[in-house]
Scaffold this active site. Structure first.
Site, mmCIF file in Angstrom:
data_model
loop_
_atom_site.group_PDB
_atom_site.id
_atom_site.type_symbol
_atom_site.label_atom_id
_atom_site.label_comp_id
_atom_site.label_asym_id
_atom_site.label_seq_id
_atom_site.Cartn_x
_atom_site.Cartn_y
_atom_site.Cartn_z
ATOM 1 N N GLU A 61 29.605 67.906 59.550
ATOM 2 C CA GLU A 61 30.403 69.065 59.893
ATOM 3 C C GLU A 61 31.478 69.317 58.838
ATOM 4 O O GLU A 61 32.054 68.394 58.282
ATOM 5 C CB GLU A 61 31.052 68.867 61.265
ATOM 6 C CG GLU A 61 30.002 68.902 62.364
ATOM 7 C CD GLU A 61 30.570 68.762 63.759
ATOM 8 O OE1 GLU A 61 30.032 69.405 64.657
ATOM 9 O OE2 GLU A 61 31.537 68.014 63.954
ATOM 10 N N CYS A 71 38.048 71.634 55.144
ATOM 11 C CA CYS A 71 38.130 70.220 55.501
ATOM 12 C C CYS A 71 36.739 69.606 55.334
ATOM 13 O O CYS A 71 35.794 69.974 56.027
ATOM 14 C CB CYS A 71 38.623 70.128 56.944
ATOM 15 S SG CYS A 71 38.773 68.450 57.520
ATOM 16 N N CYS A 103 31.776 56.500 60.465
ATOM 17 C CA CYS A 103 32.823 55.777 59.746
ATOM 18 C C CYS A 103 32.694 54.303 60.098
ATOM 19 O O CYS A 103 32.390 53.964 61.239
ATOM 20 C CB CYS A 103 34.190 56.310 60.183
ATOM 21 S SG CYS A 103 35.557 55.711 59.174
ATOM 22 N N CYS A 157 39.358 53.309 64.140
ATOM 23 C CA CYS A 157 40.684 53.690 64.619
ATOM 24 C C CYS A 157 40.536 54.118 66.080
ATOM 25 O O CYS A 157 39.630 54.891 66.410
ATOM 26 C CB CYS A 157 41.256 54.811 63.763
ATOM 27 S SG CYS A 157 41.329 54.341 62.022
ATOM 28 N N CYS A 189 40.356 57.928 67.290
ATOM 29 C CA CYS A 189 39.518 58.863 66.524
ATOM 30 C C CYS A 189 38.089 58.884 67.052
ATOM 31 O O CYS A 189 37.468 57.826 67.203
ATOM 32 C CB CYS A 189 39.529 58.461 65.048
ATOM 33 S SG CYS A 189 38.426 59.444 64.037
ATOM 34 N N GLY A 204 34.706 60.443 58.207
ATOM 35 C CA GLY A 204 34.554 59.342 57.273
ATOM 36 C C GLY A 204 35.805 58.961 56.517
ATOM 37 O O GLY A 204 36.806 59.678 56.509
ATOM 38 N N SER A 209 42.679 62.142 52.133
ATOM 39 C CA SER A 209 43.344 61.410 53.220
ATOM 40 C C SER A 209 42.657 60.066 53.415
ATOM 41 O O SER A 209 41.435 59.987 53.516
ATOM 42 C CB SER A 209 43.242 62.226 54.507
ATOM 43 O OG SER A 209 43.751 61.482 55.592
ATOM 44 N N SER A 254 47.086 58.080 56.480
ATOM 45 C CA SER A 254 47.089 58.076 57.945
ATOM 46 C C SER A 254 47.901 56.876 58.417
ATOM 47 O O SER A 254 47.361 55.791 58.590
ATOM 48 C CB SER A 254 45.646 57.970 58.459
ATOM 49 O OG SER A 254 44.947 59.134 58.112
ATOM 50 N N ASN A 266 44.480 64.878 69.590
ATOM 51 C CA ASN A 266 43.393 65.687 70.141
ATOM 52 C C ASN A 266 42.511 64.807 71.014
ATOM 53 O O ASN A 266 41.897 63.867 70.515
ATOM 54 C CB ASN A 266 42.535 66.284 69.010
ATOM 55 C CG ASN A 266 43.315 67.285 68.207
ATOM 56 O OD1 ASN A 266 43.895 68.217 68.744
ATOM 57 N ND2 ASN A 266 43.376 67.078 66.898
ATOM 58 N N CYS A 287 41.224 67.724 64.086
ATOM 59 C CA CYS A 287 41.185 66.373 63.500
ATOM 60 C C CYS A 287 40.592 65.380 64.472
ATOM 61 O O CYS A 287 40.980 65.326 65.633
ATOM 62 C CB CYS A 287 42.587 65.850 63.221
ATOM 63 S SG CYS A 287 43.558 66.799 62.128
HETATM 64 N N1 SAH Z 1 39.330 58.699 57.330
HETATM 65 C C1 SAH Z 1 40.385 59.410 56.765
HETATM 66 C C2 SAH Z 1 40.213 60.917 56.783
HETATM 67 C C3 SAH Z 1 39.627 61.556 58.017
HETATM 68 S S1 SAH Z 1 40.585 61.679 59.475
HETATM 69 C C4 SAH Z 1 41.696 59.017 57.425
HETATM 70 O O1 SAH Z 1 41.664 58.315 58.404
HETATM 71 O O2 SAH Z 1 42.728 59.398 56.872
HETATM 72 C C5 SAH Z 1 41.783 62.966 59.200
HETATM 73 C C6 SAH Z 1 43.074 62.761 60.022
HETATM 74 O O3 SAH Z 1 42.857 63.022 61.422
HETATM 75 C C7 SAH Z 1 43.582 61.342 59.944
HETATM 76 O O4 SAH Z 1 44.978 61.304 59.757
HETATM 77 C C8 SAH Z 1 43.237 60.806 61.302
HETATM 78 O O5 SAH Z 1 44.006 59.697 61.617
HETATM 79 C C9 SAH Z 1 43.476 62.006 62.177
HETATM 80 N N2 SAH Z 1 42.853 61.899 63.504
HETATM 81 C C10 SAH Z 1 41.733 61.241 63.846
HETATM 82 N N3 SAH Z 1 41.477 61.390 65.162
HETATM 83 C C11 SAH Z 1 42.449 62.161 65.668
HETATM 84 C C12 SAH Z 1 42.722 62.680 66.983
HETATM 85 N N4 SAH Z 1 41.905 62.434 68.002
HETATM 86 N N5 SAH Z 1 43.805 63.461 67.134
HETATM 87 C C13 SAH Z 1 44.609 63.747 66.077
HETATM 88 N N6 SAH Z 1 44.391 63.290 64.827
HETATM 89 C C14 SAH Z 1 43.338 62.499 64.619
HETATM 90 FE FE1 SF4 Z 2 37.496 56.604 60.141
HETATM 91 FE FE2 SF4 Z 2 39.681 58.103 59.535
HETATM 92 FE FE3 SF4 Z 2 38.620 58.150 62.026
HETATM 93 FE FE4 SF4 Z 2 39.901 55.966 61.156
HETATM 94 S S1 SF4 Z 2 40.806 58.027 61.487
HETATM 95 S S2 SF4 Z 2 37.919 56.000 62.259
HETATM 96 S S3 SF4 Z 2 39.319 55.940 58.998
HETATM 97 S S4 SF4 Z 2 37.624 58.843 60.146
#
Ligand code: SAH
Ligand code: SF4
Length: 416
Positions: free
Chosen positions: A129, A142, A149, A153, A156, A213, A245, A267, A344, A387
């Protein structure tokens, strides 16, 4: 005053997602692609089909122009390339776009594409996506770097999906090519002076590696794609308008600074190792102190080239005033901007988004300490484009999950 945005006005709870299917008959083309190669590889690809050595430089330049300035996806459109050469190239190679499986347009103008790449070179076909976010005076794409991944986290959605595989440089840069094509963002023709690369009026002005990712776990392909995106005889995006990021892969942060030179976003999400170990488990390998040292050492760091710290607002977890205080203390001396991201939700997630008042108080504190602290408005939430909500087709939400998610989002909005 912090640059806050009124969530009430910008949310899209009653939005109607528009879906459009667009078939791309070229997607089944399994020949090797010329997209995503650097100039040297492109030259080698031309040599391999018998182009004379003395022509390689000129032909490479021509192809580069057609692929990345004019954005063509068919050899026949390369008007100053002879018919014979076009035929030779199309016999051996492809420059086709991925198939658009689904295109959704949010009521706020955000677009999300689900793209399918054929099993070219890298093995299995994949679906990924890509999200386009139009804002006043700019448009951000984006981009995803992996399918799934390896990191987990806890907040996420992508983190709940196993890594399927790294994307190739073709698959990464094709997200930008496809989006520019769909948005009518390539110039129609050349002038006698050469390429038309307008510096103004472009729909995609910025790209962020913030899709699915961890880009620094796919360093070589991300590097190659970003160097193509910023090549000033091609797609010509300024490196200051490209943001990578990362969750904090420290050794590759150094390499990013030295070898790619784009803007960095971290992050962070927590100010104490104990909590960050849980939220962003890579912290166990590279704890906060090491991560911030890599930020301090990032080349070219200045007020004009600040590092963005992303901080997801999780109710009762990381959103206290004490956290805000520690955050300011921790970032002392680093030119930084702090993006506060309202969490989110997704079905099965164990967190809730902080209350609006809490987020605002947190933002005000950070802002008074001298840091820009915008609150990221969730964009495209009606089409699950925000995100952390991206997932591949193979793991798309079942209808019951989707309904549960919508109910959660509507309940959440009631509080703001
Ligand atoms: N893997 C990389 C880039 C992709 S995530 C990273 O972790 O930085 C892009 C951003 O969205 C990151 O800051 C991540 O922590 C945030 N993110 C992931 N899940 C989220 C959620 N459910 N609500 C808000 N932000 C989120
Ligand atoms: Fe992977 Fe970024 Fe999501 Fe963490 S926040 S699981 S590094 S995509």
């Amino acid at each position: 005053m912090p640059a806050t945005i009124d969530l009430k006005n910008t949310q899209t709870r009653d939005a109607l997602a528009i879906r459009a299917k667009a078939a791309n008959p070229q997607h089944s083309d399994l020949k090797p692609t010329l997209i995503g190669m650097d100039r040297e590889e492109l030259g080698d690809a031309l040599k391999a089909v018998g182009i004379a050595e003395r022509q390689i430089r000129m032909r490479t330049q021509q192809l580069w122009h057609w692929l990345y300035v004019r954005g063509v996806s068919n050899f026949d459109e390369m008007l100053n390339v002879s018919k014979d050469l076009r035929a030779l190239l199309s016999q051996h190679y492809t420059i086709a776009r991925p198939e658009i499986v689904d295109e959704q347009i949010s009521s706020d103008g955000t677009r999300k594409w689900l793209l399918r790449f054929p099993p070219r070179g890298a093995g299995n076909p994949v679906e990924i996506e890509t999200v386009y976010i139009p804002e006043d005076g700019r448009g951000t794409l984006c981009i995803s770097s992996q399918v799934g991944c390896t990191l987990t986290c806890t907040f996420c959605h992508t983190g709940t999906q196993k890594l399927v595989r790294n994307l190739t440089s073709e698959e990464i840069i094709s997200q930008l090519l496809l989006a520019r094509e769909r948005l009518g963002d390539f110039p129609e023709k050349d002038t006698p002076q050469g390429a038309i690369v307008p510096s103004e009026g472009r729909k995609i002005t910025n790209i962020v590696m913030m899709g699915m990712g961890e880009p620094l776990y796919n360093f070589e392909n991300v590097k190659k794609a970003l160097l193509i995106a910023s090549d000033n005889e091609g797609l010509s995006l300024s490196k200051r308008r490209i943001t990578l990021s990362t969750s904090g892969v420290v050794p590759e942060i150094y390499r990013t600074g030295e070898e790619i030179g784009v803007m960095l976003a971290i992050s962070l999400h927590a100010v104490r190792d104990e909590l960050r170990d849980e939220l962003v488990p890579i912290n166990r390998k590279y704890p906060i102190a090491q991560l911030l040292q890599a930020c301090r050492d990032y080349p070219g760091l200045s007020n004009a080239r600040r590092i963005t710290f992303e901080y997801v607002m999780l109710k009762g977890v990381n959103d206290s005033l004490e956290d805000a205080r520690d955050l300011v203390r921790l970032l002392k001396g680093i030119p930084a901007k702090i993006n506060l991201i309202p969490f989110n939700p997704w079905p099965g997630s164990r967190y809730e988004c902080s209350d609006w008042e809490h987020i605002k108080t947190f933002a005000d504190f950070v802002n008074h300490a001298g840091y820009a602290s915008p609150i990221r408005t969730p964009r495209g939430s009606d089409i699950l484009a925000a995100c952390g909500q991206l997932k591949s087709e193979s793991e798309r939400l079942r209808k019951t999950e989707r309904l549960a998610l919508e109910a959660m989002m509507i309940a959440g909005h009631g509080e703001t």
